[in-house]
Motif scaffolding. Structure first.
Motif, PDB file in Angstrom:
ATOM      1  N   THR A  63      71.776  38.987  -0.179  1.00 50.04           N
ATOM      2  CA  THR A  63      71.594  39.263   1.247  1.00 50.04           C
ATOM      3  C   THR A  63      72.864  39.799   1.920  1.00 50.04           C
ATOM      4  O   THR A  63      72.907  39.937   3.141  1.00 50.04           O
ATOM      5  N   GLY A  64      73.872  40.099   1.122  1.00 39.73           N
ATOM      6  CA  GLY A  64      75.082  40.698   1.715  1.00 39.73           C
ATOM      7  C   GLY A  64      74.847  42.127   2.169  1.00 39.73           C
ATOM      8  O   GLY A  64      75.549  42.630   3.039  1.00 39.73           O
ATOM      9  N   THR A  65      73.873  42.787   1.591  1.00 35.83           N
ATOM     10  CA  THR A  65      73.499  44.138   2.021  1.00 35.83           C
ATOM     11  C   THR A  65      72.617  44.003   3.252  1.00 35.83           C
ATOM     12  O   THR A  65      71.574  43.362   3.199  1.00 35.83           O
ATOM     13  N   HIS A  66      73.054  44.582   4.362  1.00 38.80           N
ATOM     14  CA  HIS A  66      72.360  44.375   5.635  1.00 38.80           C
ATOM     15  C   HIS A  66      71.593  45.616   6.075  1.00 38.80           C
ATOM     16  O   HIS A  66      71.901  46.716   5.647  1.00 38.80           O
ATOM     17  N   VAL A  67      70.639  45.391   6.951  1.00 35.11           N
ATOM     18  CA  VAL A  67      69.857  46.504   7.502  1.00 35.11           C
ATOM     19  C   VAL A  67      70.018  46.476   9.026  1.00 35.11           C
ATOM     20  O   VAL A  67      69.580  45.528   9.673  1.00 35.11           O
ATOM     21  N   GLY A  68      70.667  47.494   9.565  1.00 36.07           N
ATOM     22  CA  GLY A  68      70.953  47.496  11.000  1.00 36.07           C
ATOM     23  C   GLY A  68      70.219  48.566  11.777  1.00 36.07           C
ATOM     24  O   GLY A  68      70.322  48.637  12.990  1.00 36.07           O
ATOM     25  N   CYS A  69      69.484  49.437  11.077  1.00 38.99           N
ATOM     26  CA  CYS A  69      68.701  50.437  11.799  1.00 38.99           C
ATOM     27  C   CYS A  69      67.539  50.875  10.927  1.00 38.99           C
ATOM     28  O   CYS A  69      67.421  50.444   9.784  1.00 38.99           O
ATOM     29  N   ASP A  70      66.679  51.731  11.457  1.00 41.46           N
ATOM     30  CA  ASP A  70      65.562  52.234  10.671  1.00 41.46           C
ATOM     31  C   ASP A  70      65.558  53.753  10.639  1.00 41.46           C
ATOM     32  O   ASP A  70      64.544  54.374  10.392  1.00 41.46           O
ATOM     33  N   THR A  71      66.726  54.354  10.914  1.00 40.21           N
ATOM     34  CA  THR A  71      66.817  55.810  10.883  1.00 40.21           C
ATOM     35  C   THR A  71      67.956  56.278   9.973  1.00 40.21           C
ATOM     36  O   THR A  71      68.428  57.410  10.106  1.00 40.21           O
ATOM     37  N   SER A  72      68.403  55.419   9.086  1.00 42.50           N
ATOM     38  CA  SER A  72      69.409  55.787   8.073  1.00 42.50           C
ATOM     39  C   SER A  72      70.736  56.214   8.675  1.00 42.50           C
ATOM     40  O   SER A  72      71.386  57.121   8.174  1.00 42.50           O
ATOM     41  N   GLN A  73      71.148  55.554   9.745  1.00 35.87           N
ATOM     42  CA  GLN A  73      72.375  55.990  10.393  1.00 35.87           C
ATOM     43  C   GLN A  73      73.486  54.951  10.472  1.00 35.87           C
ATOM     44  O   GLN A  73      74.649  55.318  10.514  1.00 35.87           O
ATOM     45  N   CYS A  74      73.137  53.651  10.487  1.00 32.61           N
ATOM     46  CA  CYS A  74      74.181  52.653  10.809  1.00 32.61           C
ATOM     47  C   CYS A  74      75.092  52.335   9.637  1.00 32.61           C
ATOM     48  O   CYS A  74      76.224  51.931   9.826  1.00 32.61           O
ATOM     49  N   GLY A  75      74.584  52.460   8.412  1.00 32.59           N
ATOM     50  CA  GLY A  75      75.455  52.261   7.255  1.00 32.59           C
ATOM     51  C   GLY A  75      75.690  50.820   6.833  1.00 32.59           C
ATOM     52  O   GLY A  75      76.447  50.574   5.892  1.00 32.59           O
ATOM     53  N   ALA A  76      75.042  49.844   7.470  1.00 36.84           N
ATOM     54  CA  ALA A  76      75.239  48.439   7.082  1.00 36.84           C
ATOM     55  C   ALA A  76      74.699  48.179   5.675  1.00 36.84           C
ATOM     56  O   ALA A  76      75.059  47.197   5.038  1.00 36.84           O
ATOM     57  N   CYS A  77      73.839  49.068   5.191  1.00 38.11           N
ATOM     58  CA  CYS A  77      73.154  48.855   3.917  1.00 38.11           C
ATOM     59  C   CYS A  77      73.797  49.603   2.757  1.00 38.11           C
ATOM     60  O   CYS A  77      73.219  49.673   1.674  1.00 38.11           O
ATOM     61  N   VAL A  78      74.986  50.179   2.969  1.00 37.40           N
ATOM     62  CA  VAL A  78      75.563  51.029   1.918  1.00 37.40           C
ATOM     63  C   VAL A  78      75.912  50.203   0.675  1.00 37.40           C
ATOM     64  O   VAL A  78      76.539  49.152   0.762  1.00 37.40           O
ATOM     65  N   VAL A  79      75.443  50.685  -0.464  1.00 39.43           N
ATOM     66  CA  VAL A  79      75.802  50.129  -1.777  1.00 39.43           C
ATOM     67  C   VAL A  79      76.222  51.301  -2.658  1.00 39.43           C
ATOM     68  O   VAL A  79      76.148  52.453  -2.236  1.00 39.43           O
TER      69      VAL A  79
END
Lengths: 168, 265, 786
Positions: A34-50
């Protein structure tokens, strides 16, 4: 359901998932990373970068089934045991995080950019870092300390390279 | 997103067949536009045909005076390619400014050109450079290919295989990003080619990417930044939204054209 | 001391965040968990004439489809605003009914009408689309001025003319008279643009109902879990307080937006009881834009008058505040007691009058957002000062200096009593650091490059730690605004501090521990900070209004006073000395001037063994305190922004941003600087980029990051920071607060710099490239007809 085989943080994993499963959901829900986060739904915020096969990608914008056979590194796989990655250490040293939510994506993007610029033999100065952070949004820090941390980590990693070259 | 079935064909023929047999199939090349659209429930293909497993779909090579880029080549690969940097540096620079670093690792040139988003960067280069779009069944000249926003000459189940860019004498791209999305609010690609000056504008028109004849005429006589100043840029048919109205976009076309030419020194 | 007050200690909480081990609400998964998806109105204003649930109920994985009639039928109460404002005619404010799920009418796009509970999030979302709601559309209004106009669509029957209240502060006749006699009057229309908070962690809730014990647990993204429990219990009738536990684990930023208790959290708790399942809901960013309380949205007319010497004689303000479709929890206080009370700024102004009309519109509810009222006041006053200076041909810094308050305490005509400050000192430091003296040269150099360079000031003052409880109660607050703390010394001498403050990025686990380590001379790593759980911490009012330091730490300090007193009693008894001779130093408890001493942990052990305590002393070493401040605190500072505007495109680049702040005592400079960086970035965002836009039909045009421009790394500069400390005289540690200053002080500095660059004062936020370019065109292009 489709069977997906990945290597995540060095360990092989295999799961049956719906074809619509995003890599971010696969990591968070199927593997409970769960360290990979989701902060938006338009592929812009970058919280989910792996990292997928060594390159930064937005895990919210990739289907798990399309990555069958890939090597994935998440924020949980960056440190060597208790020893932090220089990018993680630099974020702590420079107070480059506050609420911590964007931080995993920032660190993964930071490592990726340092790797790319090293490979290309190019300098990573503050102005370049700001451009490279185009796809990572932070609401807490005003970016000042994030830019400083990435600059410092780049220097540390570069410094760690130097003795190896000297020995050659 | 709505349920969908994922396919990863190994050949172009299988991909075409997959598209034909699907109730409502869509190609997945990088997914950086398609997947967000599906997540928002704004698209609901029954089948996704991933073309990245097809041999020869990605890669960059130079054939004489032509730069050839496979459809599944990522923006990062184009931006970082020494072949592209040597042949058409403006194209590498354009690719390095698409989306962000993570998007560039996944997004592909074929996906961008097939989608023909009116605010995408690549269509301006394809049009200004007079590139050829090579599909599974034919070759399409850029001037015939773009047919209005999100509209192209592609037929049903037709798949772009590669893009062939003739080398210009020189070329440059200047982009003014939308402050929110960072797509092109206006992007101007100028090319000094054997056929004369070519100027393609993206981001501005309600009809998608277009060539600006006034700018081309001015630059064909005098390929200099000053030549841009006297050209009338009509805002007719330009988009107006909360970020920029048509008149402001028209101003940006002039300013970006000037900057692109000036960058060539 | 390397770990105590004033030390630049690295954050102890960082490790879990940089290794991906933070525990946010959406990371929690319960056994038997189901997922909620909301059916939301696509219309800004409509009657709900029917809901057909049958298709959704038949879908795979669907557990239940629930609507507002069921919710209200179960006695779930309406969402309330907790601060009663009285209009100038003596009437009460007009609070319209707000049900967590609408029953007969929807009033903004996104208003929830039903909820689907399903086995997976994807199933819930698909089924929510299949719920067929029949609407009868009504005309909508989104602009507050238009909502007040005759014939405007009416939102709530009990609010004629969409007016919530018509409130005033100050003496109108005296202010009018002062302005009439002024040598110069500057008048400006001021718009404070509507923004969306955008904490990077979207809101989330996990609700768990335990049927056997009739007990509820709510994990949620809250800045104040105790307030959430209180309101959920006392007003929304979800469960009595002793049967409801609220936990706010790691929370990814708040900025005000996570103070409030929203329809979704209420609905999840209720749905958990209805379905017997744990219910999770996590907002998408698109939902966040549609449902998280927005900030600001003021339209004002302001007039400020000066005498021939440049001294301010009066300030008159008329403000219309857009509240959106319903009154959110603290909404009413924002444009009144958090706004108009700060209109004196840093200046000695004898006559101030402000009138505020609060208005319903068909938009998302508006409430406190980082700064809450003070940014609106500061922006108005500082735009006026800069503009007045230009109109009068005065130097903007000198005009401010001429009017600075220099003696404290200072009573303003709008309630506030400033306790301390050094406004000249702040400005001196900022001007030196910003090299204002060299600006003319820089402007010339920029002009040679074709750029318009400008410099703008902002001398802000704000009020933190809203208090005291009796005073805010008399002004209409529904709660007290104290804070509680408990300090537990364990038998081995380690210390746990339980606090009612909540950290969602502020670094309390480090700074609060620094204060404790400082006080008792113990190592930082022997102190842990516990917060965010109503089962652990007895009570607390939470974190907002920059109150954690000034109020939360004061409570801890008071609890430590009591611990210290007991420690001294135990040591005096054990060491056979007088209590007054005992000192605590470097982790030891000593008899002053002797070598008799006990180690800190020996005192702890003595307290818990109880073998040898003074007569009548209870065993144990644990003390609590409730601290109620005597006054607000007043952070203040001087900000200087320097910009370069590209006349071809209207793009503004911030080339230098200097902040000189007076926050009182600073516990950890590194963390304080981080707070200023982030606050200033939000201020820059509001000034240059951010703007919530609705079309006339009430559709939200800025519903994602595709259209709502967030400040990115490229939009912000490195900041130059200075501190000029005057200690707050009214709390034990001398703290003023630092969390909101940047967002308060920055916007006028940025806009004043741009208006300086382009030579036109009539600029409203956000200063987008298009807007600035058009103004440059207007001022620099001769009119063709002439």
């Amino acid at each position: 359901m489709t069977n997906v085989n990945l290597t995540v943080n060095g360990k092989p994993v295999r799961r049956d998932v719906p074809d619509t499963t995003l890599l971010s959901d696969f990591l968070r829900e199927d593997l409970r990373l769960t360290g990979t986060h989701v902060g938006c739904d338009t592929s812009q915020c970058g919280a989910c970068v792996v990292h997928v096969n060594g390159k930064a990608v937005k895990s919210c914008t990739a289907l798990a089934v399309s990555l069958d056979g890939a090597e994935v590194t998440t924020i949980e796989g960056v440190a060597q045991g208790r020893e932090l990655h220089p990018m993680q250490a630099a974020f702590n040293d420079h107070h480059a995080l506050q609420c911590g939510f964007c931080t995993p994506g920032m660190i993964m993007s930071g490592i990726d950019m340092v790797n790319r610029y090293r490979a290309a033999g190019k300098d990573l100065d503050a102005e370049t870092i700001r451009h490279e952070l185009e796809g990572n949004i932070c609401r807490c820090t005003g970016y000042h300390n994030i830019v400083r941390a990435i600059e410092d980590a780049a220097a540390r990693i570069q410094g760690a390279d130097a003795p190896a070259h000297a020995a050659e | 997103m709505y349920p969908t079935k994922y396919h990863k064909p190994a050949s172009l023929e299988d991909a075409v067949a997959g598209l034909r047999s699907a109730e409502d199939g869509a190609l997945l090349a990088g997914g950086q536009t398609l997947l967000p659209t599906m997540k928002q429930h704004l698209a609901a293909p029954t089948d996704l045909i991933d073309i990245r497993g097809i041999d020869g779909m990605s890669g960059i090579r130079v054939e004489g005076d032509v730069l050839v880029i496979g459809a599944a080549t990522t923006h990062a690969e184009v931006a970082g390619s020494s072949d592209v940097q040597a042949a058409i540096p403006a194209l590498a620079q354009l690719a390095s400014g698409i989306g962000d670093a993570a998007v560039r690792h996944m997004g592909t040139i074929g996906g961008s050109v097939a989608n023909n988003d009116p605010v995408a960067d690549y269509p301006s280069a394809v049009l200004a450079l007079g590139a050829t779009i090579v599909t599974d069944r034919r070759e399409i000249a850029a001037e015939d290919y773009f047919q209005g926003m999100f509209m192209t000459a592609l037929e049903e189940a037709e798949i772009i295989r590669e893009l062939r860019f003739p080398k210009p004498r020189r070329a440059a791209y200047a982009k003014f990003p939308n402050p929110a999305s960072r797509y092109a609010l206006v992007g101007v690609f100028v090319a000094d080619t054997a056929a004369g000056a070519c100027v393609a504008v993206t981001g501005a028109s309600e009809s998608g990417v277009f060539r600006h004849e006034g700018l081309e005429a001015a630059l064909s006589g005098d390929f200099s930044a000053d030549a841009v100043d006297g050209v009338e840029i009509s805002s007719e048919g330009f988009m107006s939204d909360i970020h920029a109205d048509a008149d402001y976009r028209a101003n940006l076309v002039r300013v970006m054209a000037r900057r692109a030419v000036a960058a060539l020194g | 001391m390397t770990e105590g007050i004033g030390a630049r200690v690295k954050r102890t909480e960082d490790r879990r965040f940089i290794t991906g081990k933070g525990k946010y609400t959406d990371d929690i998964r319960m056994e038997n968990q189901a997922y909620a998806a909301f059916v939301r109105s696509p219309h800004a204003h409509a009657k709900v004439t029917g809901i057909d649930r049958s298709a959704a109920e038949a879908m795979e994985g669907v557990v239940a489809v629930l609507d507002g009639h069921q919710l209200t039928g179960d006695g779930i109460g309406n969402i309330i605003c907790g601060w009663a404002i009285t209009s100038k005619d003596g009437s009460a404010m007009n609070m319209g009914a707000w049900s967590a799920l609408a029953t007969d009418r929807v009033r903004y796009v996104g208003d929830a009408v039903a909820v689907v509970i399903a086995d997976t999030a994807a199933q819930a979302r698909l089924a929510a689309e299949a719920v067929e709601v029949e609407y009868e559309e009504l005309p909508a209004v989104t602009n507050a001025e238009k909502a007040l106009a005759e014939g405007a669509p009416q939102l709530h029957d009990n609010a004629p003319g969409n007016l919530i209240y018509d409130w005033e502060i100050g003496e109108e006749a005296a202010t009018d008279e002062a302005l009439a006699g002024a040598a110069h009057v500057t008048e400006l229309p001021i718009v404070n643009n509507r923004v969306s908070p955008n904490a990077m962690e979207p809101r989330s809730a996990v609700a768990i109902y335990d049927e056997a014990d009739e007990h509820y647990t709510l994990y949620t993204t809250s800045q104040n879990p105790h307030v959430a429990r209180l309101v959920l219990s006392a007003f929304y009738n979800v469960a009595p307080e002793h049967k409801l536990r609220v936990v706010a684990p790691d929370v990814g930023g708040g900025f005000g937006s996570k103070i409030y208790i929203y329809p979704e959290e209420i609905t999840c708790l209720w749905a958990s009881m209805k379905t017997g399942r744990s219910v999770k809901w996590t907002s998408t960013r698109s939902e966040a834009f549609m449902t998280d309380a927005h900030g600001r949205d003021h339209v004002s007319k302001a007039r400020i008058g000066f005498d021939t010497e440049g001294k301010i004689v009066g300030l008159k303000v008329d403000t219309i505040a857009n509240f959106g479709a319903y009154m959110s929890l603290f909404s009413s206080a924002v444009p009144t007691y958090l706004y108009a009370t700060l209109l004196s700024g840093q200046y000695d102004i004898q006559n101030i009058h402000c009138n505020v009309r609060a208005v319903y519109t068909n938009t998302v509810p508006v409430d406190a957002y980082r700064g809450a009222g003070r940014p609106e006041a500061c922006y108005l006053v500082e735009r006026l000062m800069e503009t007045a200076a230009r109109e009068m041909g005065a130097d903007p810094a000198e005009l401010r200096r001429k009017n600075f308050i220099t003696e404290f305490p200072h009573q303003t005509p709008v309630i506030m009593n400033y306790d301390s400050g050094d406004f000249h000192g702040n400005l001196d430091k900022a001007m030196a650091a910003a090299d204002v003296a060299g600006f003319d040269e820089r402007r010339k150099e920029a002009a040679a490059r074709g750029k318009l360079r400008g410099l703008g000031y902002s001398c802000y003052i704000e009020a933190c730690g809203i208090a005291p409880s009796a005073a805010v109660g008399s002004l209409g607050a529904g709660v007290g605004l104290w804070e509680s703390a408990e300090v537990r010394v364990n038998p081995v001498g380690t210390i746990e501090v339980l606090t009612g403050s909540h950290s969602h990025g502020q670094g309390h686990e480090t700074t609060f521990a620094q204060v404790v380590a400082d006080r008792f001379g113990v190592p930082l790593n022997s102190v842990s900070i516990v917060h965010g759980d109503t089962d652990k911490v007895q009570f607390g009012m939470g974190t907002y209004g920059s109150r954690s330091g000034a109020v939360g730490l004061s409570a801890i300090s008071r609890a430590m006073d009591k611990v210290e007193a007991k420690v001294k009693k135990i040591a005096a008894h054990t060491l056979e000395a007088a209590e007054d001779d005992i000192v605590i130093e470097g982790g030891e408890v000593k008899v002053a001037g002797t070598d008799r001493k006990m180690a800190w942990h020996e005192v702890g052990l003595a307290a818990y063994t109880g073998h040898n305590l003074p007569p009548d002393m209870e065993p144990g070493l644990k003390e609590g305190a409730f601290y109620d401040p005597v006054n607000f605190t007043f952070p203040a500072g001087a900000y200087i922004c320097e910009v370069e505007v590209d006349p071809d495109t209207g793009v503004t680049e911030i080339v230098q941003f200097t902040a000189a702040d007076d926050f009182g005592t600073i516990i950890n400079p590194m963390i304080v600087e981080g707070q200023v960086h982030g606050g200033v970035a939000q201020g820059i965002g509001q000034a240059l980029l951010e703007n919530v836009v609705y079309d006339d039909a009430g559709q939200l045009l800025t519903g994602s990051y595709m259209d709502y421009a967030m400040p990115r790394a490229w939009d912000t500069p490195f900041y130059t920071l200075e501190h000029n400390t005057t200690v707050c005289p009214n709390n034990p540690l001398g703290l003023k607060g630092c969390g909101e200053a940047g967002a308060i002080g920055a916007p006028p500095a940025v806009i004043n710099a741009i208006t300086d660059a382009i030579g036109d004062n009539d600029l409203q936020m956000p200063a987008t490239p298009q807007k600035v370019w058009r103004m440059i065109q207007a001022t620099q292009t001769p009119i063709a007809a002439e």
